[in-house]
Write a protein that holds these residues in place. Structure first.
Motif, PDB file in Angstrom:
ATOM      1  N   CYS A   1      12.622  -6.387   9.000  1.00  0.00           N
ATOM      2  CA  CYS A   1      12.577  -6.832   7.349  1.00  0.00           C
ATOM      3  C   CYS A   1      12.168  -5.370   6.353  1.00  0.00           C
ATOM      4  N   ALA A   2      11.420  -5.432   6.283  1.00  0.00           N
ATOM      5  CA  ALA A   2      10.503  -3.899   5.963  1.00  0.00           C
ATOM      6  C   ALA A   2      11.393  -2.830   5.498  1.00  0.00           C
ATOM      7  N   THR A   3      11.743  -2.627   6.291  1.00  0.00           N
ATOM      8  CA  THR A   3      12.777  -0.924   6.448  1.00  0.00           C
ATOM      9  C   THR A   3      13.871  -0.551   4.431  1.00  0.00           C
ATOM     10  N   GLY A   4      14.289  -1.283   4.676  1.00  0.00           N
ATOM     11  CA  GLY A   4      14.785  -0.992   2.839  1.00  0.00           C
ATOM     12  C   GLY A   4      13.919  -0.648   2.237  1.00  0.00           C
ATOM     13  N   LEU A   5      12.697  -1.213   1.993  1.00  0.00           N
ATOM     14  CA  LEU A   5      11.994  -1.212   0.474  1.00  0.00           C
ATOM     15  C   LEU A   5      10.804  -0.240   1.141  1.00  0.00           C
ATOM     16  N   ILE A   6      11.257   0.658   1.864  1.00  0.00           N
ATOM     17  CA  ILE A   6       9.927   1.347   2.332  1.00  0.00           C
ATOM     18  C   ILE A   6      10.194   3.209   1.658  1.00  0.00           C
TER      19      ILE A   6
ATOM     20  N   ALA B   1       1.160  -1.257  -0.065  1.00  0.00           N
ATOM     21  CA  ALA B   1      -0.012  -0.352   0.084  1.00  0.00           C
ATOM     22  C   ALA B   1       0.876   1.302  -0.217  1.00  0.00           C
ATOM     23  N   LEU B   2       2.164   1.563   0.989  1.00  0.00           N
ATOM     24  CA  LEU B   2       2.874   2.353   0.792  1.00  0.00           C
ATOM     25  C   LEU B   2       3.315   2.712  -0.822  1.00  0.00           C
ATOM     26  N   MET B   3       3.900   1.530  -1.691  1.00  0.00           N
ATOM     27  CA  MET B   3       4.274   1.822  -2.552  1.00  0.00           C
ATOM     28  C   MET B   3       3.491   2.480  -3.371  1.00  0.00           C
ATOM     29  N   ALA B   4       2.205   1.905  -2.896  1.00  0.00           N
ATOM     30  CA  ALA B   4       1.097   2.246  -4.423  1.00  0.00           C
ATOM     31  C   ALA B   4       1.004   3.797  -3.580  1.00  0.00           C
ATOM     32  N   TYR B   5       0.132   4.386  -2.526  1.00  0.00           N
ATOM     33  CA  TYR B   5       0.107   5.097  -2.432  1.00  0.00           C
ATOM     34  C   TYR B   5       1.400   6.771  -3.098  1.00  0.00           C
ATOM     35  N   GLY B   6       2.172   5.743  -2.895  1.00  0.00           N
ATOM     36  CA  GLY B   6       3.440   7.139  -3.299  1.00  0.00           C
ATOM     37  C   GLY B   6       3.282   7.595  -5.529  1.00  0.00           C
TER      38      GLY B   6
ATOM     39  N   LEU C   1       1.297   2.080  10.498  1.00  0.00           N
ATOM     40  CA  LEU C   1       0.432  -0.501  11.529  1.00  0.00           C
ATOM     41  C   LEU C   1       1.978  -0.889  10.513  1.00  0.00           C
ATOM     42  N   LEU C   2       2.027  -0.103   9.672  1.00  0.00           N
ATOM     43  CA  LEU C   2       3.517  -1.676   8.878  1.00  0.00           C
ATOM     44  C   LEU C   2       4.955  -1.438   9.973  1.00  0.00           C
TER      45      LEU C   2
END
Length: 133
Positions: free
Chosen positions: A104-109, A56-61, A95-96
């Motif tokens: 785990c997801a920090t590098g991809l945010i 969702a963060l990728m899409a919101y961008g 939320l993330l």
């Protein structure tokens, strides 16, 4: 692992409907690239939520126009909302981060698009006033 069907379903609930197939495939590949870290630290349900929020963060961008209502399945009567992008971004990021305690997801945010740098230079000239001219 987040499937394409799961990704489309979740994005649709978030009002993000028209994502090109190749973009969605790339996002899913990135989201699934952290599966090893997620498997090591989280239950499958929490891992799926982390991947969904990251997606969702990728899409919101991509923008801040979202479908707020649709009365016909064909989309003939759609209403859009232009909610505060910053609020949606911070909410999903919260939320993330709340779930991903191991990062785990920090590098991809994606970088936070709501952060704005403001610069300025303040110059003051001091003078001592002694009552006379």
């Amino acid at each position: 692992m987040l499937s394409e069907d799961q990704a489309r379903q979740y994005l649709k609930t978030q009002g993000v409907n028209n994502v090109p197939d190749f973009i969605l495939a790339a996002w899913i590949e990135l989201v699934n690239s952290i599966q090893g870290c997620l498997d090591e630290h989280y239950t499958p349900a929490v891992a799926l939520l982390i991947q969904s929020y990251l997606l969702a963060l990728m899409a919101y961008g991509q923008g801040d126009k979202y479908i707020s209502s649709q009365t016909a399945p064909s989309g003939t009567s759609r209403a859009f909302r232009y909610q505060s992008f910053a609020d949606r971004w911070r909410g999903m990021l919260g939320l993330l981060r709340g779930l991903d305690k191991h990062g785990c997801a920090t590098g991809l945010i994606p970088p936070d698009p709501t952060v704005q740098a403001h610069g300025g230079l303040w110059i003051a000239k001091g003078n001592c006033y002694s009552g006379g001219r």
